[in-house]
Design a protein around this motif. Sequence first.
Motif, short mmCIF file in Angstrom:
data_model
loop_
_atom_site.label_atom_id
_atom_site.label_comp_id
_atom_site.label_asym_id
_atom_site.label_seq_id
_atom_site.Cartn_x
_atom_site.Cartn_y
_atom_site.Cartn_z
N TYR A 54 11.79 -14.68 -3.36
CA TYR A 54 10.71 -15.62 -3.63
C TYR A 54 9.65 -15.55 -2.53
O TYR A 54 8.45 -15.54 -2.81
N GLY A 55 10.09 -15.49 -1.29
CA GLY A 55 9.15 -15.38 -0.17
C GLY A 55 8.33 -14.11 -0.23
O GLY A 55 7.12 -14.12 0.02
N LEU A 56 8.98 -13.00 -0.56
CA LEU A 56 8.25 -11.74 -0.69
C LEU A 56 7.22 -11.80 -1.81
O LEU A 56 6.08 -11.34 -1.64
N LEU A 57 7.60 -12.37 -2.94
CA LEU A 57 6.64 -12.50 -4.04
C LEU A 57 5.50 -13.44 -3.66
O LEU A 57 4.34 -13.18 -3.97
N TYR A 58 5.82 -14.53 -2.97
CA TYR A 58 4.82 -15.52 -2.60
C TYR A 58 3.80 -14.92 -1.63
O TYR A 58 2.60 -15.02 -1.83
N PHE A 59 4.31 -14.28 -0.58
CA PHE A 59 3.39 -13.72 0.41
C PHE A 59 2.69 -12.48 -0.12
O PHE A 59 1.56 -12.20 0.26
N GLY A 60 3.34 -11.73 -0.99
CA GLY A 60 2.68 -10.60 -1.64
C GLY A 60 1.54 -11.05 -2.53
O GLY A 60 0.48 -10.42 -2.57
N GLN A 61 1.75 -12.16 -3.23
CA GLN A 61 0.71 -12.70 -4.10
C GLN A 61 -0.47 -13.21 -3.27
O GLN A 61 -1.62 -13.00 -3.62
N ASN A 62 -0.19 -13.88 -2.15
CA ASN A 62 -1.26 -14.39 -1.29
C ASN A 62 -2.00 -13.25 -0.60
O ASN A 62 -3.20 -13.33 -0.39
N HIS A 63 -1.29 -12.18 -0.27
CA HIS A 63 -1.92 -11.06 0.41
C HIS A 63 -2.87 -10.31 -0.53
O HIS A 63 -3.95 -9.90 -0.12
N THR A 64 -2.49 -10.16 -1.78
CA THR A 64 -3.35 -9.45 -2.74
C THR A 64 -4.53 -10.33 -3.18
O THR A 64 -5.57 -9.82 -3.55
N ALA A 65 -4.37 -11.65 -3.12
CA ALA A 65 -5.46 -12.54 -3.53
C ALA A 65 -6.54 -12.61 -2.45
O ALA A 65 -7.71 -12.85 -2.76
N ALA A 66 -6.16 -12.37 -1.20
CA ALA A 66 -7.15 -12.49 -0.10
C ALA A 66 -8.06 -11.29 0.00
O ALA A 66 -7.94 -10.29 -0.56
#
Length: 66
Positions: A54-66
């Motif tokens: 979940y953490g990997l998906l969460y931070f991956g999603q935030n990283h691609t959105a920025a």
Amino acid sequence: MKQMKTIRNLIVLLTAICFALAVVAFFLPHGVGTVCAIGTVALAALVLILCLAYGLLYFGQNHTAA
């Protein structure tokens, strides 16, 4: 993201099951309680893996959105 919601729901469900199993293992006789305790540890490990995913998906999603 649907995957994140599914993982979050699994984390909540498995944590509740893990807690209930730990409480049951505390009151059972030695042999059966040991088996339940091993199951509790296995479920806790699965919850940890799901939290990491979940953490990997969460931070991956935030990283691609920025």
